[in-house]
Motif scaffolding. Sequence first.
Motif, PDB file in Angstrom:
ATOM      1  N   VAL A  30       1.206   8.449   9.584  1.00 32.70           N
ATOM      2  CA  VAL A  30      -0.114   8.244  10.179  1.00 32.70           C
ATOM      3  C   VAL A  30      -1.119   8.024   9.058  1.00 32.70           C
ATOM      4  O   VAL A  30      -1.462   8.952   8.321  1.00 32.70           O
ATOM      5  CB  VAL A  30      -0.516   9.429  11.073  1.00 32.70           C
ATOM      6  CG1 VAL A  30      -1.864   9.150  11.738  1.00 32.70           C
ATOM      7  CG2 VAL A  30       0.536   9.670  12.148  1.00 32.70           C
ATOM      8  N   GLY A  31      -1.552   6.788   8.936  1.00 32.97           N
ATOM      9  CA  GLY A  31      -2.407   6.356   7.838  1.00 32.97           C
ATOM     10  C   GLY A  31      -1.630   5.447   6.906  1.00 32.97           C
ATOM     11  O   GLY A  31      -0.557   5.828   6.428  1.00 32.97           O
ATOM     12  N   CYS A  32      -2.125   4.249   6.678  1.00 28.66           N
ATOM     13  CA  CYS A  32      -1.419   3.279   5.829  1.00 28.66           C
ATOM     14  C   CYS A  32      -2.267   2.866   4.627  1.00 28.66           C
ATOM     15  O   CYS A  32      -2.149   1.758   4.120  1.00 28.66           O
ATOM     16  CB  CYS A  32      -1.049   2.040   6.639  1.00 28.66           C
ATOM     17  SG  CYS A  32      -0.005   2.348   8.069  1.00 28.66           S
ATOM     18  N   GLY A  33      -3.114   3.794   4.172  1.00 30.96           N
ATOM     19  CA  GLY A  33      -3.996   3.503   3.053  1.00 30.96           C
ATOM     20  C   GLY A  33      -3.445   3.992   1.732  1.00 30.96           C
ATOM     21  O   GLY A  33      -2.315   3.689   1.359  1.00 30.96           O
ATOM     22  N   GLY A  34      -4.249   4.801   1.006  1.00 33.66           N
ATOM     23  CA  GLY A  34      -3.862   5.248  -0.329  1.00 33.66           C
ATOM     24  C   GLY A  34      -2.550   6.003  -0.355  1.00 33.66           C
ATOM     25  O   GLY A  34      -1.631   5.656  -1.099  1.00 33.66           O
ATOM     26  N   LEU A  35      -2.438   7.044   0.442  1.00 34.50           N
ATOM     27  CA  LEU A  35      -1.184   7.801   0.532  1.00 34.50           C
ATOM     28  C   LEU A  35      -0.135   7.049   1.341  1.00 34.50           C
ATOM     29  O   LEU A  35       1.019   6.914   0.926  1.00 34.50           O
ATOM     30  CB  LEU A  35      -1.441   9.166   1.180  1.00 34.50           C
ATOM     31  CG  LEU A  35      -2.178  10.214   0.355  1.00 34.50           C
ATOM     32  CD1 LEU A  35      -2.509  11.425   1.225  1.00 34.50           C
ATOM     33  CD2 LEU A  35      -1.346  10.640  -0.848  1.00 34.50           C
ATOM     34  N   GLY A  36      -0.536   6.564   2.514  1.00 30.77           N
ATOM     35  CA  GLY A  36       0.426   5.993   3.448  1.00 30.77           C
ATOM     36  C   GLY A  36       1.180   4.799   2.923  1.00 30.77           C
ATOM     37  O   GLY A  36       2.379   4.647   3.181  1.00 30.77           O
ATOM     38  N   GLY A  37       0.504   3.931   2.174  1.00 35.04           N
ATOM     39  CA  GLY A  37       1.190   2.764   1.629  1.00 35.04           C
ATOM     40  C   GLY A  37       2.335   3.151   0.713  1.00 35.04           C
ATOM     41  O   GLY A  37       3.446   2.615   0.816  1.00 35.04           O
ATOM     42  N   TYR A  38       2.082   4.094  -0.195  1.00 33.71           N
ATOM     43  CA  TYR A  38       3.137   4.572  -1.091  1.00 33.71           C
ATOM     44  C   TYR A  38       4.248   5.277  -0.311  1.00 33.71           C
ATOM     45  O   TYR A  38       5.439   5.125  -0.616  1.00 33.71           O
ATOM     46  CB  TYR A  38       2.562   5.530  -2.131  1.00 33.71           C
ATOM     47  CG  TYR A  38       1.795   4.864  -3.237  1.00 33.71           C
ATOM     48  CD1 TYR A  38       2.445   4.150  -4.233  1.00 33.71           C
ATOM     49  CD2 TYR A  38       0.406   4.952  -3.298  1.00 33.71           C
ATOM     50  CE1 TYR A  38       1.739   3.541  -5.266  1.00 33.71           C
ATOM     51  CE2 TYR A  38      -0.314   4.350  -4.315  1.00 33.71           C
ATOM     52  CZ  TYR A  38       0.354   3.652  -5.301  1.00 33.71           C
ATOM     53  OH  TYR A  38      -0.342   3.043  -6.316  1.00 33.71           O
ATOM     54  N   ILE A  39       3.869   6.065   0.684  1.00 30.96           N
ATOM     55  CA  ILE A  39       4.852   6.805   1.475  1.00 30.96           C
ATOM     56  C   ILE A  39       5.800   5.844   2.196  1.00 30.96           C
ATOM     57  O   ILE A  39       7.024   5.999   2.162  1.00 30.96           O
ATOM     58  CB  ILE A  39       4.147   7.740   2.474  1.00 30.96           C
ATOM     59  CG1 ILE A  39       3.458   8.877   1.728  1.00 30.96           C
ATOM     60  CG2 ILE A  39       5.136   8.294   3.508  1.00 30.96           C
ATOM     61  CD1 ILE A  39       2.437   9.633   2.555  1.00 30.96           C
ATOM     62  N   ILE A  40       5.231   4.839   2.843  1.00 24.49           N
ATOM     63  CA  ILE A  40       6.050   3.860   3.554  1.00 24.49           C
ATOM     64  C   ILE A  40       6.949   3.105   2.583  1.00 24.49           C
ATOM     65  O   ILE A  40       8.129   2.872   2.852  1.00 24.49           O
ATOM     66  CB  ILE A  40       5.150   2.897   4.352  1.00 24.49           C
ATOM     67  CG1 ILE A  40       4.458   3.656   5.491  1.00 24.49           C
ATOM     68  CG2 ILE A  40       5.948   1.723   4.901  1.00 24.49           C
ATOM     69  CD1 ILE A  40       3.305   2.909   6.123  1.00 24.49           C
ATOM     70  N   GLU A  41       6.392   2.731   1.449  1.00 26.47           N
ATOM     71  CA  GLU A  41       7.177   2.027   0.432  1.00 26.47           C
ATOM     72  C   GLU A  41       8.392   2.841   0.004  1.00 26.47           C
ATOM     73  O   GLU A  41       9.527   2.326  -0.052  1.00 26.47           O
ATOM     74  CB  GLU A  41       6.292   1.730  -0.781  1.00 26.47           C
ATOM     75  CG  GLU A  41       6.966   0.975  -1.900  1.00 26.47           C
ATOM     76  CD  GLU A  41       6.927  -0.538  -1.706  1.00 26.47           C
ATOM     77  OE1 GLU A  41       7.510  -1.240  -2.543  1.00 26.47           O
ATOM     78  OE2 GLU A  41       6.317  -1.013  -0.732  1.00 26.47           O
ATOM     79  N   MET A  42       8.184   4.110  -0.303  1.00 25.35           N
ATOM     80  CA  MET A  42       9.284   4.947  -0.793  1.00 25.35           C
ATOM     81  C   MET A  42      10.285   5.284   0.298  1.00 25.35           C
ATOM     82  O   MET A  42      11.503   5.261   0.064  1.00 25.35           O
ATOM     83  CB  MET A  42       8.717   6.219  -1.438  1.00 25.35           C
ATOM     84  CG  MET A  42       8.071   5.950  -2.783  1.00 25.35           C
ATOM     85  SD  MET A  42       7.485   7.450  -3.619  1.00 25.35           S
ATOM     86  CE  MET A  42       5.822   7.566  -2.986  1.00 25.35           C
ATOM     87  N   LEU A  43       9.811   5.595   1.484  1.00 24.72           N
ATOM     88  CA  LEU A  43      10.740   5.878   2.588  1.00 24.72           C
ATOM     89  C   LEU A  43      11.594   4.665   2.890  1.00 24.72           C
ATOM     90  O   LEU A  43      12.807   4.782   3.132  1.00 24.72           O
ATOM     91  CB  LEU A  43       9.967   6.300   3.839  1.00 24.72           C
ATOM     92  CG  LEU A  43       9.289   7.665   3.822  1.00 24.72           C
ATOM     93  CD1 LEU A  43       8.440   7.835   5.085  1.00 24.72           C
ATOM     94  CD2 LEU A  43      10.310   8.792   3.721  1.00 24.72           C
TER      95      LEU A  43
END
Length: 230
Positions: A30-43
């Motif tokens: 939930v959230g695709c900005g500063g944290l979310g972009g990196y999280i989605i990339e790594m997952l």
Amino acid sequence: MNVKKRYERNLFSLSPQEFEKLREKKVCVVGCGGLGGYIIEMLGRLGVGQITAVDKDVFEESNLNRQILSDMNSLGKSKALKAKERMELVNPDVKVIAVKEAFSEKNGKDILMGNDLVVDALDDIKARLLLEEIAEQVGIPMIHGAIAGWYGQVTTVFPGDRTLHRIYTGAGNKGIEAQLGNPSFTPAVVAAIQVSEAVKVLIGRGEILRNRLLFVNLLDHEYFTINLSG
């Protein structure tokens, strides 16, 4: 594509059985900005089977300093949709569902239902507390992360823990990031810790930050945890 070749470096840290387990998991970010972009990339690079990317916003020029999914060609484009398109380029084996809506009391259960875990990449305290409540109702764990300047925090919340309600008691709607800003490096560090927590929860191995809050101070390289179970 040679699947074995893609993940061969992962298999030094994850067993083949754990890798297959990740491929069967569904994670909501939930959230695709500063944290979310990196999280989605790594997952996605780890091969998590399905990722639901939730964000109502579009990219603005002020996002370019720290949001890995943003670029000049993405300005004005949906963050959630860009997350989906990005993963189609990086790892098409991963299914990404783009939700171009704000997470709310009205749609929260529908968004989280069917997922194994949710990752908090929000920048709004009220929304975080709502996410914790709905994750509890749905019965899934949540990985919380927040950043401000050189500093960050991470904790893992299971249904019934109500950790964020204790952390943010009496807080306003915006955290200290409004005063300290957000550089490019802090989201990457905190997101990496969140992803490591998510993986440990999903495969059932390692020590997690349940009932503990990890503080990260990159300016002075201080890292410590506070026990929240007392």
